[in-house]
Design a protein around this motif. Structure first.
Motif, mmCIF file in Angstrom:
data_model
loop_
_atom_site.group_PDB
_atom_site.id
_atom_site.type_symbol
_atom_site.label_atom_id
_atom_site.label_comp_id
_atom_site.label_asym_id
_atom_site.label_seq_id
_atom_site.Cartn_x
_atom_site.Cartn_y
_atom_site.Cartn_z
ATOM 1 N N PRO A 181 0.816 -1.212 0.000
ATOM 2 C CA PRO A 181 0.000 0.000 0.000
ATOM 3 C C PRO A 181 0.852 1.266 0.000
ATOM 4 O O PRO A 181 2.004 1.276 0.456
ATOM 5 N N LEU A 182 0.262 2.314 -0.531
ATOM 6 C CA LEU A 182 0.846 3.653 -0.523
ATOM 7 C C LEU A 182 0.060 4.466 0.490
ATOM 8 O O LEU A 182 -1.160 4.307 0.608
ATOM 9 N N PHE A 183 0.744 5.336 1.239
ATOM 10 C CA PHE A 183 0.051 6.114 2.272
ATOM 11 C C PHE A 183 0.203 7.609 1.999
ATOM 12 O O PHE A 183 1.314 8.112 1.855
ATOM 13 N N PHE A 184 -0.946 8.304 1.938
ATOM 14 C CA PHE A 184 -0.955 9.749 1.760
ATOM 15 C C PHE A 184 -1.166 10.419 3.117
ATOM 16 O O PHE A 184 -1.976 9.957 3.929
ATOM 17 N N ALA A 185 -0.454 11.509 3.355
ATOM 18 C CA ALA A 185 -0.705 12.316 4.548
ATOM 19 C C ALA A 185 -1.943 13.166 4.288
ATOM 20 O O ALA A 185 -2.085 13.780 3.227
ATOM 21 N N GLY A 186 -2.845 13.186 5.250
ATOM 22 C CA GLY A 186 -4.078 13.941 5.079
ATOM 23 C C GLY A 186 -4.555 14.565 6.372
ATOM 24 O O GLY A 186 -3.910 14.441 7.425
ATOM 25 N N LEU A 187 -5.677 15.250 6.283
ATOM 26 C CA LEU A 187 -6.328 15.893 7.427
ATOM 27 C C LEU A 187 -7.794 15.484 7.415
ATOM 28 O O LEU A 187 -8.357 15.180 6.360
ATOM 29 N N TYR A 188 -8.414 15.481 8.591
ATOM 30 C CA TYR A 188 -9.841 15.166 8.631
ATOM 31 C C TYR A 188 -10.576 16.160 9.522
ATOM 32 O O TYR A 188 -9.985 16.859 10.354
ATOM 33 N N GLU A 189 -11.901 16.226 9.328
ATOM 34 C CA GLU A 189 -12.761 17.092 10.126
ATOM 35 C C GLU A 189 -14.111 16.424 10.317
ATOM 36 O O GLU A 189 -14.544 15.616 9.488
ATOM 37 N N TRP A 190 -14.761 16.768 11.424
ATOM 38 C CA TRP A 190 -16.150 16.391 11.664
ATOM 39 C C TRP A 190 -17.015 17.630 11.465
ATOM 40 O O TRP A 190 -16.742 18.682 12.037
ATOM 41 N N TRP A 191 -18.065 17.498 10.642
ATOM 42 C CA TRP A 191 -19.002 18.609 10.430
ATOM 43 C C TRP A 191 -20.372 18.202 10.960
ATOM 44 O O TRP A 191 -20.869 17.115 10.672
ATOM 45 N N LYS A 192 -20.970 19.082 11.753
ATOM 46 C CA LYS A 192 -22.276 18.801 12.361
ATOM 47 C C LYS A 192 -23.391 19.436 11.543
ATOM 48 O O LYS A 192 -23.366 20.643 11.275
ATOM 49 N N ASP A 193 -24.365 18.616 11.151
ATOM 50 C CA ASP A 193 -25.519 19.095 10.391
ATOM 51 C C ASP A 193 -26.573 19.610 11.366
ATOM 52 O O ASP A 193 -27.227 18.817 12.050
ATOM 53 N N PRO A 194 -26.756 20.923 11.467
ATOM 54 C CA PRO A 194 -27.686 21.465 12.451
ATOM 55 C C PRO A 194 -29.155 21.151 12.150
ATOM 56 O O PRO A 194 -30.010 21.317 13.025
ATOM 57 N N SER A 195 -29.445 20.669 10.943
ATOM 58 C CA SER A 195 -30.836 20.371 10.576
ATOM 59 C C SER A 195 -31.283 19.001 11.075
ATOM 60 O O SER A 195 -32.474 18.697 11.045
#
Length: 248
Positions: free
Chosen positions: A142-156
């Motif tokens: 496998p190849l591994f990419f460096a990344g970033l993540y986020e959690w987004w809250k759906d207010p609806s």
């Protein structure tokens, strides 16, 4: 990179298509993940922005952090975004600018991810006459990419609705080096085993310095890669089968 047959709206960015042929327990053993959910995406030979893909993260909610695989949507949506459409263009983050850009700087501090891949596609040539290439580790690992993540809250959505929280990610990029520079001037920021654990650790201090260290080490990963041209079928996101990665 291209997301349809007729045009290449992401041609200046990198990377915009990749392949994941190994999933679940196969990846968990390589990455030492402790949690492997049942809802991970199936193998895919043509993952494009806004699609679901498997990422690796160390959850800061436990002490010590717990490493897990997770299904996330490609295209980072920051917590302050009004709606998830903000992620449509944020599928890449330039590593040279991530610490300063509002969309990415908070995630760089404590929400870093590794995105496993079997390889990725890049288009070479002048606009309108581009040749797709498949780039992968020569040894088949496998190849591994460096990344970033986020959690987004759906207010609806109701508070108790599991779909209220959307997990998204971006792939970091850097200037291309070695032979890859002949295909495109950008490439994914690739990470090796030496830096994977410290990159994922949400308690790691001085993330900007860590980002620089990962970028400095990335050329050694490039030396392990091979690439070749493939057919134009990969330009259509609806195509998704192993024939896409066969040499043209």
């Amino acid at each position: 990179m291209r997301t349809d047959v007729a045009r290449a709206p992401y041609a200046e960015d990198m990377c915009g298509r990749f392949v994941v042929a190994r999933v679940g327990s196969e990846l968990a053993s390589v990455l030492h993940a402790e949690i492997v959910p049942d809802d991970l995406p199936s193998p895919s030979f043509n993952i494009a922005p806004t699609a679901q893909a498997t990422i690796v993260l160390d959850s800061a909610k436990t002490e010590p952090p717990t490493r897990r695989l997770a299904s996330a949507r490609w295209g980072l949506v920051p917590a302050w975004a009004k709606d998830p459409s903000a992620g449509a263009r944020a599928f890449n983050a330039r590593s040279e600018e991530a610490a300063e850009k509002p969309t990415f700087r908070d995630a760089l501090v404590s929400r870093r991810a590794v995105i496993p891949a079997s390889g990725y596609y890049e288009w070479q040539g002048a606009t309108g006459d581009k040749t797709p290439h498949f780039i992968r580790p020569e040894n088949g690992e496998p190849l591994f990419f460096a990344g970033l993540y986020e959690w987004w809250k759906d207010p609806s959505r109701p508070v108790d609705d599991p779909g209220r929280w959307l997990l998204t990610f971006t792939i970091l990029t850097r200037s291309a080096v070695g032979g890859l520079a002949e295909i495109h001037d950008r490439m994914p920021l690739m990470i090796d085993a030496e830096y994977a654990d410290v990159w994922l650790d949400p308690t790691t201090e001085y993330p900007a310095d860590l980002l620089d260290a990962v970028a400095d080490a990335a050329p050694s990963v490039v030396d392990t890669l091979t690439w070749f041209s493939v057919g134009s079928a990969v330009g259509n996101v609806r195509n998704d089968d192993p024939s896409l990665i066969e040499p043209a």
